[in-house]
Design a protein around this motif. Structure first.
Motif, PDB file in Angstrom:
ATOM      1  N   GLY A   1       0.796  -1.236   0.000  1.00 46.65           N
ATOM      2  CA  GLY A   1       0.000   0.000   0.000  1.00 46.65           C
ATOM      3  C   GLY A   1       0.821   1.275   0.000  1.00 46.65           C
ATOM      4  N   PHE A   2       2.000   1.240  -0.606  1.00 44.69           N
ATOM      5  CA  PHE A   2       2.764   2.485  -0.749  1.00 44.69           C
ATOM      6  C   PHE A   2       2.416   3.175  -2.073  1.00 44.69           C
ATOM      7  N   VAL A   3       2.551   2.434  -3.193  1.00 43.92           N
ATOM      8  CA  VAL A   3       2.296   3.044  -4.509  1.00 43.92           C
ATOM      9  C   VAL A   3       1.510   2.080  -5.402  1.00 43.92           C
ATOM     10  N   PHE A   4       0.423   2.581  -5.970  1.00 41.75           N
ATOM     11  CA  PHE A   4      -0.374   1.790  -6.927  1.00 41.75           C
ATOM     12  C   PHE A   4      -0.298   2.441  -8.314  1.00 41.75           C
ATOM     13  N   PRO A   5      -0.386   1.626  -9.381  1.00 41.10           N
ATOM     14  CA  PRO A   5      -0.526   2.228 -10.708  1.00 41.10           C
ATOM     15  C   PRO A   5      -1.848   3.004 -10.715  1.00 41.10           C
ATOM     16  N   SER A   6      -1.864   4.177 -11.331  1.00 41.78           N
ATOM     17  CA  SER A   6      -3.087   4.981 -11.320  1.00 41.78           C
ATOM     18  C   SER A   6      -4.174   4.331 -12.186  1.00 41.78           C
ATOM     19  N   SER A   7      -5.405   4.495 -11.806  1.00 40.83           N
ATOM     20  CA  SER A   7      -6.573   3.928 -12.508  1.00 40.83           C
ATOM     21  C   SER A   7      -6.322   2.470 -12.876  1.00 40.83           C
ATOM     22  N   GLU A   8      -5.883   1.703 -11.916  1.00 39.50           N
ATOM     23  CA  GLU A   8      -5.448   0.335 -12.208  1.00 39.50           C
ATOM     24  C   GLU A   8      -6.571  -0.526 -12.772  1.00 39.50           C
TER      25      GLU A   8
ATOM     26  N   TYR B   1      -0.493   7.217  -4.603  1.00 45.25           N
ATOM     27  CA  TYR B   1       0.127   6.810  -3.339  1.00 45.25           C
ATOM     28  C   TYR B   1      -0.939   6.220  -2.433  1.00 45.25           C
ATOM     29  N   GLY B   2      -0.679   5.047  -1.929  1.00 49.02           N
ATOM     30  CA  GLY B   2      -1.643   4.344  -1.077  1.00 49.02           C
ATOM     31  C   GLY B   2      -1.555   4.813   0.368  1.00 49.02           C
ATOM     32  N   GLN B   3      -2.177   4.026   1.249  1.00 44.66           N
ATOM     33  CA  GLN B   3      -2.318   4.456   2.639  1.00 44.66           C
ATOM     34  C   GLN B   3      -0.967   4.689   3.327  1.00 44.66           C
TER      35      GLN B   3
ATOM     36  N   LEU C   1      10.831   9.359   9.175  1.00 52.48           N
ATOM     37  CA  LEU C   1      10.011   9.367   7.963  1.00 52.48           C
ATOM     38  C   LEU C   1       9.032   8.202   7.898  1.00 52.48           C
ATOM     39  N   ALA C   2       9.194   7.218   8.775  1.00 56.17           N
ATOM     40  CA  ALA C   2       8.376   5.996   8.703  1.00 56.17           C
ATOM     41  C   ALA C   2       6.887   6.329   8.850  1.00 56.17           C
ATOM     42  N   PRO C   3       6.009   5.635   8.089  1.00 51.70           N
ATOM     43  CA  PRO C   3       4.566   5.901   8.192  1.00 51.70           C
ATOM     44  C   PRO C   3       4.061   5.737   9.625  1.00 51.70           C
ATOM     45  N   TYR C   4       4.368   4.596  10.233  1.00 59.70           N
ATOM     46  CA  TYR C   4       4.055   4.399  11.647  1.00 59.70           C
ATOM     47  C   TYR C   4       5.342   4.437  12.440  1.00 59.70           C
ATOM     48  N   LYS C   5       5.326   5.129  13.560  1.00 59.74           N
ATOM     49  CA  LYS C   5       6.517   5.125  14.417  1.00 59.74           C
ATOM     50  C   LYS C   5       6.487   3.913  15.343  1.00 59.74           C
ATOM     51  N   VAL C   6       5.271   3.528  15.745  1.00 57.11           N
ATOM     52  CA  VAL C   6       5.121   2.476  16.746  1.00 57.11           C
ATOM     53  C   VAL C   6       3.933   1.587  16.391  1.00 57.11           C
TER      54      VAL C   6
END
Ligand code: ATP
Length: 511
Positions: free
Chosen positions: A19-26, A37-39, A409-414
């Motif tokens: 869930g970082f990067v998806f092709p657009s209009s997949e 960019y995903g969640q 920079l991490a999406p979740y720290k914990v």
């Protein structure tokens, strides 16, 4: 090379799987060179942007931010030179029907020769071991010298032809160097042509009233046209800077290599206004500042290098790139340009409005010179992702995939986890989550075995896991498990916010 291409493939599939990067209009089979960019990607991207914004705007008293519109008056692009000169030289291979940027084909040819030199140096290392004097070797080895001369000759011709828009000369150079199409392997090339990179559209609903406007190909012009607005209302004194983060659009000829070259992308740009004649001092200053910003992330220092431009853009009197060792090799990540007074003077000429600054110290008015730093958010994202993704061999003959992102920079720290369901552990874990979530983006996970949950967090780059067990209920302590060392330590719940603040906050990087 194959290894590197495989690396890019595994980065693309990891980015999609988690869930970082998806092709657009997949669902419609995607749209070339456009990505969503995903969640988790949105989180990482936002963190990159705030790391830049904090270091540029908040840490510098004399830099302020701006958020200008994507649509601008069409004269903007006439003034900036983009209507007439924002072209790339393109060439097609008649056999493969593939289209290339002629300057990129030439740069790749130079890079190949550079690799030959590196190979020669590596051979020298092998032969002489500890006695090897690399500097001396580079100065004296005939093979190295021959290749250096070759590179210099090519670069001289590139400067002469690309600089003067001599398209026939560019074609001749491609033929003389025997450059072949990587797909067909042939030299069956078309002539070199110019291609304008701006997307245009119509403004207004009535056909007769409609006028052509462009999607901005860079964010910088929004800063230039607001130069006096900001200077006057912010009472800014030269030297000062204006920073902006925003989308830019370019109809790239060859858009591939994942999010490295897209048609819609995001830039983080800062224009620094200085006294005429002082621009080289500030150019050196910003080169130094920007490379420090990159290096403070803790990525291997060998991954960066400076590259001076062969062909200067129409507005620049000095320019270099900070290149990063991407999975495709060293490529531009950020540009640092001394743009002279070109843009402000052009806007003055076309708008008829004075864009000058009165310098109280000198007692005179002048058009400021500009030093620009310009980095693509998406390329920064790819740099971080590609340098962080690792497959590690563990002692018990198993492997783990870990995304060793810089913690800030991490999406979740914990990630907070109860050891198991029941016994009041879930309630306790949720209490801790509430305590942490005001300060940090946290994940909560209670499904599967602890080992599986740790692996999941490793793969998305969460630097710390907090495990709530039966002892927690007795003494209000938890174990913190470190993503990189996999070591565990016992910490009091009351101390958690302080511990994570020290290890994960941007403050640590910025200091
Ligand atoms: P390149 O030579 O790779 O086309 P450029 O020299 O045209 O890049 P600049 O005009 O200096 O790039 O733009 C500044 C920054 O914007 C670049 O360093 C890069 O990080 C980013 N950028 C430019 N074009 C793209 C693109 N098509 N996709 C993603 N990022 C881009």
């Amino acid at each position: 090379m194959q290894q590197k291409e495989d690396n890019l493939k595994s980065i693309i599939s990891h980015a999609k799987e988690y869930g970082f990067v998806f092709p657009s209009s997949e669902i419609y089979d995607g749209l070339a060179a456009t990505y969503d960019y995903g969640q988790l990607g949105a989180e990482l991207k936002n963190n990159i942007k705030s790391y830049w914004w904090k270091s540029m705007v908040q840490m510098n008293e004399n830099i302020v931010g701006l958020d200008s519109a994507i649509f601008m008056h069409p004269s903007t692009w006439k003034a900036s030179g983009h209507v007439d000169a924002f072209n790339d030289p393109l060439i097609d291979n008649k056999d493969s029907k593939k289209r290339y940027r002629a300057d990129v084909l030439l740069e790749d040819a130079v890079e190949k020769i550079r690799k030959k030199i590196d190979k020669e140096v590596a051979k020298g290392f092998k032969r002489f071991g500890d006695d090897f004097n690399e500097e001396e070797f580079r100065k004296t080895n005939p093979n190295v010298l021959r290749n250096v001369t070759k590179i210099n000759d090519i670069e001289d011709r590139m400067r002469a032809t690309l600089g003067a828009n001599d398209l026939e000369g560019v074609y001749d150079l491609i033929i003389d160097l025997g450059i072949v199409c990587p797909i067909s392997g042939t030299k069956n090339w078309t002539e070199v042509r110019q291609f304008n990179l701006m997307f245009s559209t119509e403004l207004g609903s009535v056909a007769g009233d409609a006028s052509t406007i462009y999607l901005r190909p860079e964010t910088a012009q929004g800063i230039f046209v607001n130069f006096l607005n900001v200077q006057k209302t912010g009472r800014m004194k030269i030297p000062f800077g204006i920073a902006q983060i925003g989308k830019a659009f370019r109809n790239e000829i060859v858009a591939r290599q994942f999010i490295f070259r897209m048609r819609e992308f995001e830039q983080m740009e800062m224009q620094f206004f200085v006294r005429p004649g002082e621009e080289m001092k500030w150019y050196d200053y910003w080169k130094d500042q920007r490379i420090k910003w990159h290096k403070s992330l803790g990525i291997s220092e060998d991954s960066y290098r400076f590259h001076d431009h062969i062909k200067l853009a129409h507005y620049a009197n000095a320019a270099c790139d900070i290149e990063f060792d991407f999975p495709m090799g060293f490529k531009e990540l950020e540009g640092i340009h001394s743009r002279t007074d070109f843009d402000l003077k052009q806007h003055e000429a076309l708008s008829g409005k004075k864009l000058q600054y009165f310098d109280p110290e000198l007692g005179e008015s002048y058009t400021p010179y500009v030093v620009e730093t310009s980095i693509g958010v998406d390329r920064m994202f790819l740099a971080i992702l590609s340098s962080s993704l690792k497959e590690e061999q563990l002692e018990n003959d198993t492997t783990r995939v870990v995304l060793a992102l810089p913690p800030a920079l991490a999406p979740y720290k914990v990630a907070v986890m109860p050891l198991k369901k029941g016994d009041g552990l879930q309630e306790k874990a949720r209490e801790i989550l509430t305590q942490l979530k005001y300060d940090f983006n946290c994940a909560y996970d209670e499904k599967d075995s602890p080992g599986k949950r740790y692996r999941r967090q490793d793969a998305i780059g969460t630097p710390y896991c907090v495990m709530v067990d039966h002892q927690t209920l007795e003494d209000n302590t938890v174990t913190i498990r470190d993503r990189d060392t996999m070591e565990q330590e016992r910490v009091a719940i009351a101390d958690l916010n302080g511990v994570f603040e020290e290890r994960c906050s941007m403050k640590t990087l910025l200091k």
